[in-house]
Design a protein around this motif. Structure first.
Motif, PDB file in Angstrom:
ATOM      1  N   PHE A   1       0.652  66.851  70.161  1.00 41.81           N
ATOM      2  CA  PHE A   1      -0.180  66.444  71.037  1.00 41.81           C
ATOM      3  C   PHE A   1      -1.664  66.860  70.808  1.00 41.81           C
ATOM      4  O   PHE A   1      -2.719  66.283  71.021  1.00 41.81           O
ATOM      5  CB  PHE A   1       0.303  66.599  72.497  1.00 41.81           C
ATOM      6  CG  PHE A   1      -0.577  65.709  73.588  1.00 41.81           C
ATOM      7  CD1 PHE A   1      -0.569  64.599  73.454  1.00 41.81           C
ATOM      8  CD2 PHE A   1      -1.132  66.847  74.291  1.00 41.81           C
ATOM      9  CE1 PHE A   1      -1.152  63.757  74.434  1.00 41.81           C
ATOM     10  CE2 PHE A   1      -1.580  65.822  75.401  1.00 41.81           C
ATOM     11  CZ  PHE A   1      -1.701  64.405  75.580  1.00 41.81           C
ATOM     12  N   GLU A   2      -1.465  68.232  70.533  1.00 41.13           N
ATOM     13  CA  GLU A   2      -2.743  69.073  70.405  1.00 41.13           C
ATOM     14  C   GLU A   2      -3.444  68.619  69.137  1.00 41.13           C
ATOM     15  O   GLU A   2      -4.745  68.639  69.030  1.00 41.13           O
ATOM     16  CB  GLU A   2      -2.560  70.596  70.263  1.00 41.13           C
ATOM     17  CG  GLU A   2      -3.630  71.570  70.149  1.00 41.13           C
ATOM     18  CD  GLU A   2      -3.416  72.780  70.030  1.00 41.13           C
ATOM     19  OE1 GLU A   2      -3.956  73.850  69.416  1.00 41.13           O
ATOM     20  OE2 GLU A   2      -2.170  73.430  70.486  1.00 41.13           O
ATOM     21  N   GLU A   3      -2.761  68.278  68.036  1.00 34.79           N
ATOM     22  CA  GLU A   3      -3.344  68.062  66.878  1.00 34.79           C
ATOM     23  C   GLU A   3      -4.162  66.660  67.029  1.00 34.79           C
ATOM     24  O   GLU A   3      -5.240  66.282  66.620  1.00 34.79           O
ATOM     25  CB  GLU A   3      -2.372  67.762  65.592  1.00 34.79           C
ATOM     26  CG  GLU A   3      -2.028  69.032  65.131  1.00 34.79           C
ATOM     27  CD  GLU A   3      -0.827  68.958  64.244  1.00 34.79           C
ATOM     28  OE1 GLU A   3      -0.535  67.860  63.766  1.00 34.79           O
ATOM     29  OE2 GLU A   3      -0.108  69.859  63.921  1.00 34.79           O
ATOM     30  N   LEU A   4      -3.345  65.722  67.828  1.00 33.71           N
ATOM     31  CA  LEU A   4      -3.937  64.426  68.018  1.00 33.71           C
ATOM     32  C   LEU A   4      -5.157  64.475  68.858  1.00 33.71           C
ATOM     33  O   LEU A   4      -6.238  63.856  68.578  1.00 33.71           O
ATOM     34  CB  LEU A   4      -3.033  63.410  68.867  1.00 33.71           C
ATOM     35  CG  LEU A   4      -2.871  62.127  69.070  1.00 33.71           C
ATOM     36  CD1 LEU A   4      -2.864  61.644  67.531  1.00 33.71           C
ATOM     37  CD2 LEU A   4      -1.788  61.393  69.802  1.00 33.71           C
ATOM     38  N   TYR A   5      -5.191  65.372  69.974  1.00 32.38           N
ATOM     39  CA  TYR A   5      -6.407  65.630  70.883  1.00 32.38           C
ATOM     40  C   TYR A   5      -7.474  66.293  70.009  1.00 32.38           C
ATOM     41  O   TYR A   5      -8.730  66.028  70.181  1.00 32.38           O
ATOM     42  CB  TYR A   5      -6.060  66.292  72.086  1.00 32.38           C
ATOM     43  CG  TYR A   5      -6.222  65.514  73.215  1.00 32.38           C
ATOM     44  CD1 TYR A   5      -7.566  65.573  73.908  1.00 32.38           C
ATOM     45  CD2 TYR A   5      -5.085  65.147  73.878  1.00 32.38           C
ATOM     46  CE1 TYR A   5      -7.607  64.790  75.139  1.00 32.38           C
ATOM     47  CE2 TYR A   5      -5.284  64.378  75.043  1.00 32.38           C
ATOM     48  CZ  TYR A   5      -6.619  64.076  75.423  1.00 32.38           C
ATOM     49  OH  TYR A   5      -6.731  63.294  76.766  1.00 32.38           O
ATOM     50  N   GLU A   6      -7.101  67.222  69.317  1.00 36.77           N
ATOM     51  CA  GLU A   6      -8.303  67.661  68.223  1.00 36.77           C
ATOM     52  C   GLU A   6      -8.903  66.854  67.424  1.00 36.77           C
ATOM     53  O   GLU A   6     -10.259  66.576  67.001  1.00 36.77           O
ATOM     54  CB  GLU A   6      -7.891  68.932  67.363  1.00 36.77           C
ATOM     55  CG  GLU A   6      -7.464  70.055  68.310  1.00 36.77           C
ATOM     56  CD  GLU A   6      -7.624  71.340  67.571  1.00 36.77           C
ATOM     57  OE1 GLU A   6      -7.434  71.388  66.240  1.00 36.77           O
ATOM     58  OE2 GLU A   6      -7.348  72.471  68.106  1.00 36.77           O
ATOM     59  N   ASP A   7      -7.979  65.903  66.686  1.00 34.99           N
ATOM     60  CA  ASP A   7      -8.744  64.637  66.054  1.00 34.99           C
ATOM     61  C   ASP A   7      -9.621  63.860  66.781  1.00 34.99           C
ATOM     62  O   ASP A   7     -10.605  63.325  66.494  1.00 34.99           O
ATOM     63  CB  ASP A   7      -7.561  63.671  65.281  1.00 34.99           C
ATOM     64  CG  ASP A   7      -7.028  64.593  64.378  1.00 34.99           C
ATOM     65  OD1 ASP A   7      -7.413  65.477  63.692  1.00 34.99           O
ATOM     66  OD2 ASP A   7      -5.734  64.081  63.811  1.00 34.99           O
ATOM     67  N   HIS A   8      -9.224  63.531  68.073  1.00 33.95           N
ATOM     68  CA  HIS A   8     -10.068  62.689  69.137  1.00 33.95           C
ATOM     69  C   HIS A   8     -11.278  63.477  69.348  1.00 33.95           C
ATOM     70  O   HIS A   8     -12.150  62.849  69.255  1.00 33.95           O
ATOM     71  CB  HIS A   8      -9.064  62.595  70.169  1.00 33.95           C
ATOM     72  CG  HIS A   8      -9.444  62.475  71.724  1.00 33.95           C
ATOM     73  ND1 HIS A   8     -10.119  63.426  72.522  1.00 33.95           N
ATOM     74  CD2 HIS A   8      -9.901  61.200  72.231  1.00 33.95           C
ATOM     75  CE1 HIS A   8     -10.522  62.774  73.521  1.00 33.95           C
ATOM     76  NE2 HIS A   8     -10.599  61.406  73.315  1.00 33.95           N
TER      77      HIS A   8
END
Length: 494
Positions: free
Chosen positions: A420-427
């Motif tokens: 989820f953190e990786e997804l939010y960093e890409d976002h």
């Protein structure tokens, strides 16, 4: 890019401009070539998304509640004379599927008007939408779309993150600040996280949950002078607004879309040697106090001011622990959307926090009411970390509501939170590149103070990149803003 309930979401990869009329009847306009050139400066291959069968401009909660309305209306309404005649004739007729036991069900397709604030080609389609068939109308959004797949105790789960950037008052950092006279703010993005049990993809039979939050510039008349070669140009208030008129228009839009409570999380600095960010807080807080005089107590705007930068420098304070407390309070106030009623396991293993979750309970699940609105000055680094922490808290409640975990709490060092953190960093990187010209400088690991030394050098490079973008790319940014205005229909011929 993603799949929601069997509806595919695509990213625009390439475009072609085709002149439809025959050359023999072509009427040239003296400004046509210039506007075509400006229009072609918009890079449509950079984070524009569309779907053939799903409305990306609306939230999942809106789309699924809309999907239920025809069934509720048809089931509650008395049958008409035509329907009685049709049922009588159906009984007299021969049904080829009757012996096979196949269900006789008619599925009606829904064509709903998009929310034009997040549609980027709405102005271009305006002149043809009443002429051509609706299948020719393809509405696109700008922002971010990503999907990750998890397996929780053998059950497949899809986590989808969709960010919708507002097409009103759109533009790049420093050239678009604050709000316009219609209450639209710069860098306004609606972020929605959708969690669903991937073992059943259907909207009607599957289990779906979503949570929405918003970021956007401080809704005041303010700007920064980019003519000075400074990394942080001084903030100036361009126009006095003693009655908070522009803020009222902005929050009125939010109340109409999300309902109450509207919760403001203001992360700008409170203490500075020379007043800079503090100027915005000193104007925003009195504006909120003024507006709350005219709202019923149960619908008042909540204002949370927290100097995140100051807490980051302190060795005694844990920034993410403080954000977790704020997130817990926010999610309990707004609730979240889920299209399924509570599972029996919630009765067997009750949790105290679950009883306090807000929102609106209905027979078929829960609805989110209200929204969190987060801002710093740029609405990039600090805002993305705060939104991640709120999203992480909401994710725990969503997974608990779907019956996947035994309590609404997620630890940092788990595969679920890492993904989820990786997804939010890409976002965050994508939104930062769109608005600020560089990736995030401070990430979640930075605030957790576990970032490796190599990350510090990357942060320095991103800071320099952002400074270069601010100081030396003003001409390119102005050209990009002109192209954006042309694309959104804001750029008119004189």
């Amino acid at each position: 890019m993603a799949d929601i309930g069997g509806h595919s979401i695509y990213k625009v990869e390439d475009t072609t401009m085709i002149y439809i009329p025959n050359d023999s009847v072509r009427v040239t306009h003296p400004d046509e070539a210039r506007y075509v050139r400006i229009f072609q400066n918009v890079d449509l291959s950079s984070n524009f998304y569309f779907s053939y069968s799903y409305d990306l401009s609306h939230s999942l909660q809106y789309n699924l509640t809309l999907l239920q309305r025809p069934w509720e209306l048809s089931s509650s309404a008395e049958p008409s004379v035509d329907e009685e005649l049709h049922s009588q004739s159906h009984q007299d007729s021969f049904d080829i599927f009757e012996d096979e036991g196949l269900p006789m069900q008619v599925v009606n397709g829904l064509k709903n008007q998009p929310y034009y604030k997040y549609v980027w080609n709405g102005k271009l389609l305006e002149r043809v939408q009443d002429i051509v068939h609706h299948d020719w109308l393809m509405y696109i959004i700008h922002g971010f779309c990503g999907q990750s797949k998890l397996v929780i105790y053998g059950r497949p789960v899809h986590v989808t993150l969709i960010a919708r950037r507002s097409s009103r008052f759109a533009g790049t950092r420093f050239l678009k600040r604050g709000a316009n006279c219609e209450g639209d703010v710069a860098n306004e993005v609606e972020t929605e996280q959708i969690i669903h049990d991937a073992s059943i993809m259907s909207f009607t039979a599957g289990s779906y949950s979503s949570y929405v939050q918003v970021r956007g510039s401080v809704p005041l008349y303010w700007s920064q002078d980019i003519s000075t070669m400074m990394p942080k140009p001084p903030i100036r208030l361009d126009q006095a607004d003693p009655y908070a008129y522009v803020a009222a228009l902005h929050f009125d839009q939010m109340l109409q879309r999300f309902g109450s409570p509207i919760i403001i999380l203001n992360l700008v600095k409170k203490r500075e040697k020379r007043k800079h960010e503090k100027i915005l807080s000193e104007e925003l807080y009195p504006a909120v106090i003024n507006l709350n005089q005219f709202l019923p107590p149960e619908h008042c705007i909540d204002y949370i001011a927290w100097d995140m930068a100051r807490y980051t420098k302190s060795k005694l304070c844990n920034v993410l622990d403080r954000l977790s407390m704020i997130a817990e309070n926010v999610v309990k106030r707004t609730g979240f959307f889920i299209n399924r009623s509570d599972f029996y396991c919630h009765t067997l293993r009750p949790d105290e926090r679950w009883r306090d979750v807000g929102g609106h309970n209905i027979s078929t699940g829960r609805l989110q009411t209200g929204v969190l609105r987060t801002n710093c000055v740029d609405c990039l680094d600090r805002t993305n970390t705060a939104q991640f922490m709120v999203g992480k808290c909401a994710l725990a409640y969503q997974l608990y509501a779907l019956g996947m975990i035994d309590k609404p709490k997620l630890q940092f060092d788990t595969d679920c939170v890492r993904l989820f953190e990786e997804l939010y960093e890409d976002h965050g990187d994508t939104l930062s590149l769109q608005y600020g010209g560089s990736q995030l400088v401070h990430r979640v690991k930075t605030y957790r103070k576990i970032a490796p030394w190599t990350q510090h050098s990357k942060d320095i490079m991103q800071t320099l990149s952002r400074y270069y973008s601010n100081a030396f790319s003003a001409c390119e940014s102005q050209l990009g803003n002109a192209a954006t205005r042309c694309w959104c229909g804001k750029h008119h011929t004189s």
